[in-house]
Design a protein around this motif. Structure first.
Motif, PDB file in Angstrom:
ATOM      1  N   ALA A 471      43.075  49.751  55.020  1.00 49.11           N
ATOM      2  CA  ALA A 471      43.136  49.991  53.581  1.00 49.11           C
ATOM      3  C   ALA A 471      43.653  48.771  52.842  1.00 49.11           C
ATOM      4  O   ALA A 471      43.149  48.399  51.784  1.00 49.11           O
ATOM      5  N   HIS A 472      44.676  48.107  53.444  1.00 49.95           N
ATOM      6  CA  HIS A 472      45.221  46.914  52.788  1.00 49.95           C
ATOM      7  C   HIS A 472      44.192  45.787  52.751  1.00 49.95           C
ATOM      8  O   HIS A 472      44.026  45.120  51.724  1.00 49.95           O
ATOM      9  N   GLU A 473      43.480  45.570  53.907  1.00 45.56           N
ATOM     10  CA  GLU A 473      42.499  44.486  53.963  1.00 45.56           C
ATOM     11  C   GLU A 473      41.314  44.744  53.029  1.00 45.56           C
ATOM     12  O   GLU A 473      40.776  43.824  52.434  1.00 45.56           O
ATOM     13  N   ILE A 474      40.898  46.029  52.923  1.00 44.21           N
ATOM     14  CA  ILE A 474      39.775  46.346  52.029  1.00 44.21           C
ATOM     15  C   ILE A 474      40.206  46.213  50.577  1.00 44.21           C
ATOM     16  O   ILE A 474      39.428  45.797  49.710  1.00 44.21           O
ATOM     17  N   ASN A 475      41.476  46.540  50.295  1.00 44.72           N
ATOM     18  CA  ASN A 475      41.931  46.601  48.900  1.00 44.72           C
ATOM     19  C   ASN A 475      41.834  45.239  48.216  1.00 44.72           C
ATOM     20  O   ASN A 475      41.451  45.148  47.048  1.00 44.72           O
ATOM     21  N   ASN A 476      42.178  44.166  48.955  1.00 44.03           N
ATOM     22  CA  ASN A 476      42.173  42.831  48.324  1.00 44.03           C
ATOM     23  C   ASN A 476      40.780  42.402  47.866  1.00 44.03           C
ATOM     24  O   ASN A 476      40.574  42.061  46.698  1.00 44.03           O
ATOM     25  N   PRO A 477      39.754  42.390  48.787  1.00 46.99           N
ATOM     26  CA  PRO A 477      38.421  41.987  48.287  1.00 46.99           C
ATOM     27  C   PRO A 477      37.851  42.934  47.254  1.00 46.99           C
ATOM     28  O   PRO A 477      37.136  42.514  46.350  1.00 46.99           O
ATOM     29  N   VAL A 478      38.137  44.251  47.373  1.00 44.31           N
ATOM     30  CA  VAL A 478      37.597  45.195  46.388  1.00 44.31           C
ATOM     31  C   VAL A 478      38.213  44.933  45.020  1.00 44.31           C
ATOM     32  O   VAL A 478      37.536  44.961  43.991  1.00 44.31           O
ATOM     33  N   ASN A 479      39.542  44.692  44.995  1.00 41.75           N
ATOM     34  CA  ASN A 479      40.183  44.359  43.708  1.00 41.75           C
ATOM     35  C   ASN A 479      39.607  43.079  43.130  1.00 41.75           C
ATOM     36  O   ASN A 479      39.440  42.939  41.918  1.00 41.75           O
ATOM     37  N   PHE A 480      39.308  42.095  44.013  1.00 43.81           N
ATOM     38  CA  PHE A 480      38.715  40.839  43.538  1.00 43.81           C
ATOM     39  C   PHE A 480      37.354  41.113  42.896  1.00 43.81           C
ATOM     40  O   PHE A 480      37.059  40.636  41.799  1.00 43.81           O
ATOM     41  N   ILE A 481      36.527  41.912  43.606  1.00 47.01           N
ATOM     42  CA  ILE A 481      35.190  42.220  43.065  1.00 47.01           C
ATOM     43  C   ILE A 481      35.306  43.025  41.782  1.00 47.01           C
ATOM     44  O   ILE A 481      34.632  42.756  40.781  1.00 47.01           O
ATOM     45  N   HIS A 482      36.194  44.036  41.802  1.00 47.74           N
ATOM     46  CA  HIS A 482      36.326  44.902  40.637  1.00 47.74           C
ATOM     47  C   HIS A 482      36.828  44.116  39.418  1.00 47.74           C
ATOM     48  O   HIS A 482      36.370  44.326  38.296  1.00 47.74           O
ATOM     49  N   GLY A 483      37.777  43.193  39.678  1.00 46.51           N
ATOM     50  CA  GLY A 483      38.294  42.411  38.565  1.00 46.51           C
ATOM     51  C   GLY A 483      37.268  41.460  37.975  1.00 46.51           C
ATOM     52  O   GLY A 483      37.282  41.179  36.771  1.00 46.51           O
ATOM     53  N   ASN A 484      36.363  40.960  38.830  1.00 47.29           N
ATOM     54  CA  ASN A 484      35.378  39.996  38.346  1.00 47.29           C
ATOM     55  C   ASN A 484      34.151  40.648  37.719  1.00 47.29           C
ATOM     56  O   ASN A 484      33.364  39.986  37.048  1.00 47.29           O
ATOM     57  N   ILE A 485      33.971  41.962  37.944  1.00 45.28           N
ATOM     58  CA  ILE A 485      32.808  42.635  37.353  1.00 45.28           C
ATOM     59  C   ILE A 485      32.916  42.632  35.826  1.00 45.28           C
ATOM     60  O   ILE A 485      31.921  42.466  35.112  1.00 45.28           O
ATOM     61  N   ASN A 486      34.155  42.836  35.312  1.00 50.49           N
ATOM     62  CA  ASN A 486      34.332  42.810  33.850  1.00 50.49           C
ATOM     63  C   ASN A 486      33.939  41.448  33.278  1.00 50.49           C
ATOM     64  O   ASN A 486      33.264  41.355  32.250  1.00 50.49           O
ATOM     65  N   HIS A 487      34.373  40.360  33.989  1.00 43.57           N
ATOM     66  CA  HIS A 487      33.988  39.021  33.519  1.00 43.57           C
ATOM     67  C   HIS A 487      32.474  38.837  33.616  1.00 43.57           C
ATOM     68  O   HIS A 487      31.846  38.271  32.712  1.00 43.57           O
ATOM     69  N   LEU A 488      31.893  39.318  34.721  1.00 39.10           N
ATOM     70  CA  LEU A 488      30.449  39.206  34.875  1.00 39.10           C
ATOM     71  C   LEU A 488      29.722  39.975  33.770  1.00 39.10           C
ATOM     72  O   LEU A 488      28.702  39.516  33.254  1.00 39.10           O
ATOM     73  N   ASN A 489      30.268  41.120  33.397  1.00 41.31           N
ATOM     74  CA  ASN A 489      29.656  41.923  32.323  1.00 41.31           C
ATOM     75  C   ASN A 489      29.699  41.155  30.996  1.00 41.31           C
ATOM     76  O   ASN A 489      28.731  41.107  30.235  1.00 41.31           O
ATOM     77  N   GLU A 490      30.881  40.527  30.731  1.00 43.53           N
ATOM     78  CA  GLU A 490      31.011  39.752  29.494  1.00 43.53           C
ATOM     79  C   GLU A 490      30.034  38.567  29.494  1.00 43.53           C
ATOM     80  O   GLU A 490      29.375  38.286  28.492  1.00 43.53           O
ATOM     81  N   TYR A 491      29.957  37.869  30.672  1.00 40.92           N
ATOM     82  CA  TYR A 491      29.068  36.710  30.736  1.00 40.92           C
ATOM     83  C   TYR A 491      27.616  37.150  30.539  1.00 40.92           C
ATOM     84  O   TYR A 491      26.823  36.470  29.862  1.00 40.92           O
ATOM     85  N   THR A 492      27.273  38.300  31.105  1.00 42.75           N
ATOM     86  CA  THR A 492      25.898  38.806  30.973  1.00 42.75           C
ATOM     87  C   THR A 492      25.582  39.115  29.521  1.00 42.75           C
ATOM     88  O   THR A 492      24.504  38.785  29.015  1.00 42.75           O
ATOM     89  N   HIS A 493      26.538  39.782  28.830  1.00 42.35           N
ATOM     90  CA  HIS A 493      26.314  40.088  27.414  1.00 42.35           C
ATOM     91  C   HIS A 493      26.152  38.802  26.593  1.00 42.35           C
ATOM     92  O   HIS A 493      25.328  38.730  25.669  1.00 42.35           O
ATOM     93  N   ASP A 494      26.975  37.777  26.954  1.00 43.93           N
ATOM     94  CA  ASP A 494      26.857  36.510  26.217  1.00 43.93           C
ATOM     95  C   ASP A 494      25.489  35.876  26.456  1.00 43.93           C
ATOM     96  O   ASP A 494      24.847  35.357  25.522  1.00 43.93           O
ATOM     97  N   LEU A 495      25.034  35.893  27.712  1.00 42.21           N
ATOM     98  CA  LEU A 495      23.717  35.335  28.003  1.00 42.21           C
ATOM     99  C   LEU A 495      22.605  36.114  27.306  1.00 42.21           C
ATOM    100  O   LEU A 495      21.627  35.538  26.815  1.00 42.21           O
ATOM    101  N   LEU A 496      22.755  37.434  27.257  1.00 41.66           N
ATOM    102  CA  LEU A 496      21.746  38.256  26.579  1.00 41.66           C
ATOM    103  C   LEU A 496      21.715  37.956  25.086  1.00 41.66           C
ATOM    104  O   LEU A 496      20.657  37.960  24.448  1.00 41.66           O
ATOM    105  N   ARG A 497      22.913  37.721  24.511  1.00 51.58           N
ATOM    106  CA  ARG A 497      22.949  37.359  23.087  1.00 51.58           C
ATOM    107  C   ARG A 497      22.183  36.058  22.823  1.00 51.58           C
ATOM    108  O   ARG A 497      21.462  35.929  21.833  1.00 51.58           O
TER     109      ARG A 497
END
Length: 741
Positions: A471-497
């Motif tokens: 659980a500890h080992e999975i938590n770190n990469p999942v938190n990394f992915i989850h945290g970067n999805i918001n940035h990816l969403n923002e970047y995608t919206h900017d590119l779409l604009r």
């Protein structure tokens, strides 16, 4: 019988018969335990070595992809700028300053361009402090000028003047000939006190009319790969090296450099000629085993001998889309892993010898203590057989032999009384045997129960550590992915604009862009991309919830009473068992009915209490599966499977948790034995009979609560757990096993 009188049967002394089996059993048991311990240790070492090699190869692979992708990204950026007219190749002074700034931004050795006219410009870093600018005209001689720069990137003085011709250099000719981004051949330069080994990434450049202008190129210093390899943990004891398919070294973690200097020229070394003996030996064995390095097309794991010791070797091919084809070799000596096992083996041998010595001594003393009274008794019996009844046998320190001696002494004078005494002794002996047998049965039952509990405790402890670690080992990469999805969403919206703005202003005037938009179905791509990001975010949230449930269920950090939320433990258990509730070909999904009251937090051993929930729910699921296995498809549809969980507070001092199923229930004789140790109705291999017994002990003995079972045949089963909200007596956990798996 006289005809057998002359036959002599081979007999052994009683003392030898007592000592030899005792010694053999002791030696065999200790030796077997030592052998199994050694084999298990070797297996654990192989698994540990595989994990270490996999992790090291993954780190090297990640670093290579990261480090070697930079030159091509910079080239693409510069080529796009030139094609769009943002960077004027005719203005070499401005371009050189632009490259000078890029050298400060990226970890590069050289960046610049060469034109079809023979001209070119670039910025170079040949040491860690100074960046120079190279500017050359179309034709030699003395058409190359190297300038010293200040802090603003301005040219201050001429450092060197050379003759230069683009069309004689592979870094220019190869990308232009290929017509696409590629890596040129690795080249070397011997600068004073600074050998230079570099890989050059190049790509052709075009103007807005798609006319060839020349090429842009970026060099990176390959010796930095060796610096990275030397900082890996595995490099302290082993070796990591990278080589080309022709066998030449690119980088290694050794203190020896992957090159040599001959007559002021830097010459790369083959791995088979490396001054490091380990690298040299392993490379030679690999080349011999696979008939060269070209045939290694997939990752392989080997054990090779080097420097008279065994090594774990992991060879991984590494490629990129621009033509690199390398091999990454990781080698770790077996002795690093086997040191402790060898020490344990020596200890086991010493313990075996010690146990053998002690067993021999104890066997001798025991046999002497037993045989001496028997020898005396044998002599007296022989005398009595000869007619001499006046025999007196000395008493012994052993109770049974002492009793026998007294009986034997009385036999000569009172033969009738002796027979009577023997009968009485026989009756007493039988009673004593029965009593001892009953005691032994009770002791054996307790011993089996304790042994099963200890085994289950160790298994659950290991399982809890594994669950918490995973659980500890999975938590770190999942938190990394989850945290970067918001940035990816923002970047995608900017590119779409930007795309929308570009469509509004240019799409109607450019038929080529309009055709490309229709070809890739731009509207669907935009809509589906946003849905994809939402799905990815939901997925990572789902994984985070599962990891949290695993950590809540394991509770490995709670060795004493903790104040917890019972509902949280139940929900964690349900989430872990969720795969068993899903629909199967033999039955529909199991429906979970929750009837939760507003419970206060209670004091308990959270991990042990979670396992009680697990045991009861698993039994309920098994009962529903067994019921459905005997029903037809129409009966299964008419009688849905359901588990009901109900909680409530009783008299503000107790909480009640009821878990009920609508399976077939159980007969009275089974219900009466449900909490007996080792009692199970499951087939061999599917249950130990300890799950409910341990659950009862956890609830009643550990928490001072109650655990009752109510079952009606044909209607279902309900387990009711009652727990005090606050514990009156502080109890210490004894590490009981909590699993019936």
């Amino acid at each position: 019988m006289n005809k057998f009188h002359g036959i002599k049967n081979k007999a052994f002394p009683l003392q030898l018969v007592l000592v030899i089996p005792f010694v053999i059993q002791t030696f065999g048991a200790v030796g077997l335990v030592g052998y199994l311990s050694f084999k298990n240790g070797q297996k654990a070492v192989n698994q540990l070595a595989d994990r270490l090699m996999d992790r090291t190869s993954a780190m090297v692979d990640q670093y290579l992809h990261s480090y070697l992708s930079i030159p091509h990204k910079v080239n693409q950026m510069n080529a796009d700028a030139i094609e769009m007219g943002l960077l004027n190749v005719r203005d070499r002074k401005t371009a050189s300053k632009y490259f000078w700034k890029q050298m400060h931004t990226y970890d590069l050795s050289y960046v610049g361009f060469g034109l079809t006219t023979g001209e070119g410009v670039g910025a170079a870093r040949y040491d860690e402090k100074n960046i120079t600018i190279d500017d050359w005209g179309p034709k030699p001689p003395k058409n190359w000028y190297s300038y010293v720069t200040n802090n603003q990137g301005d040219r201050t003085s001429i450092l060197n003047i050379l003759d230069w011709n683009n069309f004689n250099e592979s870094w220019y000719t190869e990308p232009v000939k290929a017509g696409r981004p590629i890596w040129s051949r690795i080249f070397t330069i011997n600068y004073p006190n600074h050998p230079y080994i570099a890989a050059s990434a190049g790509r052709p450049i075009y103007d807005s009319q798609k006319r060839l202008l020349g090429m842009v190129g970026v060099d990176i210093h390959l010796l930095k790969l060796s610096e990275f390899l030397r900082h890996l943990d595995v490099s302290r004891t082993g070796q990591v090296f990278i080589l080309e398919r022709n066998g030449k070294l690119i980088a290694n973690s050794s203190t020896q450099q992957p090159f040599t200097i001959v007559k002021d020229e830097v010459q790369r070394l083959k791995a088979t000629n490396s001054p490091d003996p380990v690298i040299k030996s392993i490379a030679q064995q690999l080349e011999q085993k696979f008939n060269g390095f070209q045939s290694i097309t997939e990752s392989i794991k080997l054990q090779l001998k080097s420097q008279k010791e065994q090594n774990f070797v992991y060879v991984t091919p590494w490629r990129d889309q621009y033509g690199l084809d390398w091999l990454v070799v990781v080698s770790v000596p077996e002795r690093i892993f086997m040191a402790q096992i060898n020490a344990n083996t020596k200890t086991t041998i010493l313990l075996c010898l010690g146990a053998l010595t002690v067993a021999t001594l104890m066997g001798y003393l025991t046999s002497h203590l037993i045989t001496q009274p028997i020898v005396r008794l044998n002599r007296a019996s022989q005398a009595m057989a000869a007619g001499n009844l006046n025999q007196v046998v000395d008493v012994s320190k052993i109770q049974e032999l002492n009793t026998l001696a007294h009986s034997f002494n009385n036999m000569a004078g009172q033969l009738r009384e002796l027979f009577s005494a023997l009968e009485n002794s026989k009756a007493k002996l039988e009673d004593r045997v029965e009593e001892r047998t009953a005691e032994l049965k009770t002791t054996l039952s307790e011993l089996q129960r304790t042994q099963a509990q200890v085994v289950q405790s160790e298994k659950m402890s290991s399982l809890g550590q594994l669950v918490a670690g995973v659980a500890h080992e999975i938590n770190n990469p999942v938190n990394f992915i989850h945290g970067n999805i918001n940035h990816l969403n923002e970047y995608t919206h900017d590119l779409l604009r930007i795309i929308y703005l570009y469509q509004q202003r240019h799409s109607s005037y450019d038929p080529e862009i309009q055709a490309l938009a229709e070809e890739i179905d731009l509207e669907f791509l935009i809509e589906d991309l946003q849905k994809m990001l939402s799905s990815m975010k939901m997925g990572t949230e789902r994984i985070r919830n599962i990891v949290l449930s695993l950590r809540n269920f394991s509770r490995m950090d709670e060795a004493e009473f903790k104040v917890v939320d019972i509902h949280e433990g139940i929900e964690s258990t349900l989430l872990i068992l969720q795969h068993r509730f899903k629909e199967k070909p033999t039955r529909p999904a199991i429906e979970i009915m929750r009837d939760y009251s507003n419970l206060p937090q209670i004091e308990c051993y959270a991990g042990q209490l979670n396992q009680v929930f697990m045991n009861i729910l698993v039994n309920a699921i098994d009962a529903l599966d067994e019921m459905n296995s005997h029903h037809t498809s129409e009966q299964i549809k008419a009688n849905f499977s359901q588990i009901t969980i109900r909680t409530l507070v009783i008299d503000s001092q107790w909480v009640e948790i009821a878990i009920a199923d609508n399976a077939m229930g159980m007969p009275e004789q089974v219900k009466n034995r449900i909490f007996d140790p080792f009692f199970t109705t499951k087939p061999v291999g599917k249950g130990t009979g300890m799950g409910m017994a341990i659950s009862y002990q956890i609830i009643v003995e550990k928490h001072g609560g109650k655990l009752d079972c109510f079952s009606t045949l044909g209607e279902g089963t309900e387990f009711i757990i009652k727990l005090p909200i606050r514990q009156q007596i502080v109890k210490q956990p004894n590490g009981l096993a909590l699993s019936s798996f």
